[in-house]
Structures are given as structure tokens and as C-alpha cells.
Design an enzyme around this catalytic site. Structure first.
Site, PDB file in Angstrom:
ATOM      1  N   SER A   1       2.692  -1.601  10.673  1.00 46.59           N
ATOM      2  CA  SER A   1       4.129  -1.720  10.978  1.00 46.59           C
ATOM      3  C   SER A   1       4.663  -3.134  10.751  1.00 46.59           C
ATOM      4  O   SER A   1       5.546  -3.597  11.474  1.00 46.59           O
ATOM      5  CB  SER A   1       4.440  -1.239  12.398  1.00 46.59           C
ATOM      6  OG  SER A   1       4.102   0.129  12.539  1.00 46.59           O
TER       7      SER A   1
ATOM      8  N   ASN B   1       0.867  -1.179   0.000  1.00 45.24           N
ATOM      9  CA  ASN B   1       0.000   0.000   0.000  1.00 45.24           C
ATOM     10  C   ASN B   1       0.906   1.233   0.000  1.00 45.24           C
ATOM     11  O   ASN B   1       1.392   1.649   1.047  1.00 45.24           O
ATOM     12  CB  ASN B   1      -0.903  -0.018   1.240  1.00 45.24           C
ATOM     13  CG  ASN B   1      -1.789   1.213   1.315  1.00 45.24           C
ATOM     14  OD1 ASN B   1      -1.884   1.970   0.348  1.00 45.24           O
ATOM     15  ND2 ASN B   1      -2.419   1.427   2.449  1.00 45.24           N
TER      16      ASN B   1
ATOM     17  N   HIS C   1      -9.877   1.786   4.141  1.00 38.36           N
ATOM     18  CA  HIS C   1      -8.643   1.982   4.910  1.00 38.36           C
ATOM     19  C   HIS C   1      -8.901   3.023   5.996  1.00 38.36           C
ATOM     20  O   HIS C   1      -9.633   3.987   5.792  1.00 38.36           O
ATOM     21  CB  HIS C   1      -7.509   2.440   3.978  1.00 38.36           C
ATOM     22  CG  HIS C   1      -6.182   2.422   4.679  1.00 38.36           C
ATOM     23  ND1 HIS C   1      -5.802   3.427   5.530  1.00 38.36           N
ATOM     24  CD2 HIS C   1      -5.166   1.522   4.656  1.00 38.36           C
ATOM     25  CE1 HIS C   1      -4.594   3.125   6.008  1.00 38.36           C
ATOM     26  NE2 HIS C   1      -4.188   1.977   5.503  1.00 38.36           N
TER      27      HIS C   1
ATOM     28  N   GLU D   1      -7.266   5.445   7.034  1.00 35.83           N
ATOM     29  CA  GLU D   1      -6.973   6.836   6.648  1.00 35.83           C
ATOM     30  C   GLU D   1      -8.133   7.416   5.851  1.00 35.83           C
ATOM     31  O   GLU D   1      -8.449   8.603   5.964  1.00 35.83           O
ATOM     32  CB  GLU D   1      -5.657   6.883   5.853  1.00 35.83           C
ATOM     33  CG  GLU D   1      -4.462   6.645   6.773  1.00 35.83           C
ATOM     34  CD  GLU D   1      -3.255   6.008   6.112  1.00 35.83           C
ATOM     35  OE1 GLU D   1      -3.180   5.982   4.867  1.00 35.83           O
ATOM     36  OE2 GLU D   1      -2.378   5.523   6.852  1.00 35.83           O
TER      37      GLU D   1
ATOM     38  N   LYS E   1       0.121   4.251  -0.550  1.00 36.37           N
ATOM     39  CA  LYS E   1      -0.534   5.499  -0.117  1.00 36.37           C
ATOM     40  C   LYS E   1      -0.193   6.616  -1.114  1.00 36.37           C
ATOM     41  O   LYS E   1      -0.091   6.344  -2.307  1.00 36.37           O
ATOM     42  CB  LYS E   1      -0.142   5.834   1.321  1.00 36.37           C
ATOM     43  CG  LYS E   1      -0.311   4.613   2.241  1.00 36.37           C
ATOM     44  CD  LYS E   1      -0.190   4.901   3.691  1.00 36.37           C
ATOM     45  CE  LYS E   1      -0.377   3.609   4.478  1.00 36.37           C
ATOM     46  NZ  LYS E   1      -0.390   3.798   5.922  1.00 36.37           N
TER      47      LYS E   1
ATOM     48  N   GLY F   1       1.992   2.775  10.728  1.00 35.86           N
ATOM     49  CA  GLY F   1       3.002   3.818  10.559  1.00 35.86           C
ATOM     50  C   GLY F   1       3.684   4.255  11.843  1.00 35.86           C
ATOM     51  O   GLY F   1       4.374   5.269  11.864  1.00 35.86           O
TER      52      GLY F   1
ATOM     53  N   GLU G   1      -6.141  -4.092  10.530  1.00 32.15           N
ATOM     54  CA  GLU G   1      -5.093  -3.103  10.754  1.00 32.15           C
ATOM     55  C   GLU G   1      -5.424  -2.269  11.991  1.00 32.15           C
ATOM     56  O   GLU G   1      -6.189  -1.292  11.912  1.00 32.15           O
ATOM     57  CB  GLU G   1      -4.985  -2.148   9.551  1.00 32.15           C
ATOM     58  CG  GLU G   1      -4.677  -2.830   8.234  1.00 32.15           C
ATOM     59  CD  GLU G   1      -4.042  -1.855   7.240  1.00 32.15           C
ATOM     60  OE1 GLU G   1      -2.940  -2.141   6.770  1.00 32.15           O
ATOM     61  OE2 GLU G   1      -4.647  -0.808   6.971  1.00 32.15           O
TER      62      GLU G   1
HETATM   63  P1  PGA Z   1       2.307   0.615   7.692  1.00 26.98           P
HETATM   64  O1  PGA Z   1       0.897   0.879   6.978  1.00 26.98           O
HETATM   65  O2  PGA Z   1       2.832  -0.702   7.192  1.00 26.98           O
HETATM   66  O3  PGA Z   1       3.157   1.790   7.274  1.00 26.98           O
HETATM   67  O4  PGA Z   1       2.053   0.594   9.166  1.00 26.98           O
HETATM   68  C1  PGA Z   1      -0.003  -0.173   6.716  1.00 26.98           C
HETATM   69  C2  PGA Z   1      -1.257   0.353   6.089  1.00 26.98           C
HETATM   70  O5  PGA Z   1      -1.692   1.474   6.432  1.00 26.98           O
HETATM   71  O6  PGA Z   1      -1.858  -0.309   5.236  1.00 26.98           O
END
Ligand code: PGA
Length: 246
Positions: free
Chosen positions: A207, A8, A95, A97, A10, A173, A167
Site C-alpha cells: 500500500s 509490480n 512474492h 502471492e 501483477k 493491497g 512486504e
Molecule cells: P500494493 O502491492 O502496492 O498493491 O499493496 C505491493 C506488492 O504486492 O508488491
């Protein structure tokens, strides 16, 4: 069922950066075992370029979002037929976000899941709890509500085609990945909360990195990863998949 790893990206990578990434990444896929599936989710602007570049390889294409209508007055949105025309196979839906910053709700997630399935896109439905909800003991309630809402009205026979990504929002992140045993426990809860999810792939996200990926996929309910930060470097992402697959 094969494990699945989805990058992903983003809001990262231009077309030029996408081409450079794939030049480095695609040859590394030859070293991976056959029973692992791989996809990248670039921004919309890079999908066409990526699609041309991955043709004939084992890397599939995912979109980071999809609208629930097929066409119409929805400025700024992209529909499932538009994605399918580009060779996109998966679409990430819901997601955290998008839920937090762009008004995505359980209702819009459900509409998107239904449209994706009706058109032949595979939805990757993202669910997860905030730190506050976890600390209040509400993790299971939250993910059960999200999963049941996402698949409301979806035929049982369609459920095995879908993908779920658990998630925990506090793990995204932050470098603070969820304990794999706890993630597996939540995923077992997810699998049990709607009948027909036995064959559905459930990915862990938050993460995930090369050093911890194997500790997730060795668990019974974890079938791969939705990887953000650790997917942005091609060698690093390939390393993560290899560690998990071996
Ligand atoms: P990350 O993000 O691996 O940077 O924690 C995962 C995601 O948001 O899909």
C-alpha cells in the site's frame, strides 16, 4: 546507492494497455532526478512489447517470476535466459502471492535467487509476515528465516547486487500501509541478519502510494518501493516516484 521503484503490475494489462501506459509514463521520467532508478514488471506476455518500447530510456524491465532451471520439462514456466533475451534486468522472486497461491517455498526462492545471479538477472527477493504472525510477535523471526534461506549459499560478493523487498502481507493491497518507522526497524533487522547486505537495496512494499512514499524513503534502511496498485496508473506512479525523490 540510488533508490529504486518497481511497478509490480501483477496480472494486469494486455499488450495494448502496456503500450498506452508507456506512452504516458516514459515522458514523465524526464522530470525525475537522476539518482532514482525505475523499473516496470509487466506480465510475461507484455515483456517483449515493453522491452522494445523502453529501449534507450531510463526505465528498466522486471519479470514477476523466473524458474530455477535454464530449460527443461517445466510446463508453464519461464527461464532466466528467456527473460535475459528480452532485455529483462530484474526478476521478482518469492512474492507472497506466489508463496500463498503457487507453492513457492524458501527452498524454491533460494534456487531462483542462485540461478538469477548466475545468469546475470537481479533478483528482487520478497519477504514479509502475515498479520497472524505479526500479532504473535514473530515478525522478525519470519523475515530473518526467509532472508537467510533466500541467500543460502550465495557468495557475499553477490549480495550487494541483489534487491530485497520487505512486504508485510497484511499491508499488500489493503490500504493499511506499515508504519514507516516500524518498516525501517524490520529492514534494519533484515540488513543485519546476513553479513554482506550493507549495500543491498531494500524496498518497502504494501500500500505504498504517492502520499506516503516519501515517509518511507527518508528512513535510513529504505531504498525505494515495490508498488502494486499505485503503479497501475502511469501519472500516479510517476507522481509517487517524484514525491519520494524530492
Ligand atoms: P500494493 O502491492 O502496492 O498493491 O499493496 C505491493 C506488492 O504486492 O508488491
Amino acid at each position: 546507492m540510488n533508490d529504486l521503484f518497481v511497478a509490480n503490475w501483477k496480472m494486469h494489462k494486455t499488450i495494448e494497455e502496456t503500450m498506452a501506459y508507456l506512452d504516458a509514463f516514459l515522458p514523465l521520467l524526464d522530470e525525475l532526478p537522476d539518482d532514482v532508478d525505475v523499473a516496470i514488471a509487466p506480465p510475461f506476455t507484455a515483456l517483449a512489447t515493453a522491452s522494445a518500447r523502453i529501449e534507450g530510456t531510463r526505465c528498466a524491465l522486471a519479470a514477476q517470476n523466473v524458474h530455477w532451471e535454464l530449460h527443461g520439462p517445466y510446463t508453464g514456466e519461464v527461464s532466466a535466459p528467456m527473460l535475459l533475451e528480452l532485455g529483462v534486468r530484474y526478476a521478482i522472486v518469492g512474492h507472497s502471492e506466489r508463496r500463498a497461491f503457487f507453492g513457492e517455498t524458501d527452498r524454491s526462492v533460494n534456487l531462483k535467487v542462485r540461478t538469477a545471479l548466475a545468469t546475470g538477472l537481479i533478483p528482487i527477493v520478497a519477504v514479509g509476515e502475515t498479520l497472524d504472525l505479526r500479532e504473535r510477535g514473530l515478525t522478525d523471526d519470519v523475515v530473518i528465516t526467509q532472508v537467510r534461506a533466500a541467500f543460502d549459499g550465495v557468495a557475499r560478493t553477490e549480495l550487494s547486487k541483489t534487491v530485497i523487498a520487505y512486504e508485510p502481507i497484511w499491508a499488500i493491497g489493503t490500504g493499511k500501509n506499515c508504519d514507516p518507522g516500524e518498516a525501517d526497524r524490520v529492514m534494519a533487522t533484515i540488513r543485519g541478519c546476513v553479513s554482506g547486505l550493507d549495500e543491498t537495496r531494500i524496498l518497502y512494499g504494501g500500500s505504498m502510494k504517492a502520499a506516503n512514499a516519501a515517509s518511507y524513503v527518508e528512513r535510513p534502511h529504505i531504498n525505494g518501493g515495490l508498488v502494486g496498485g499505485a503503479s497501475l496508473d502511469p501519472a500516479g506512479f510517476a507522481h509517487l516516484i517524484r514525491n519520494a525523490a524530492e
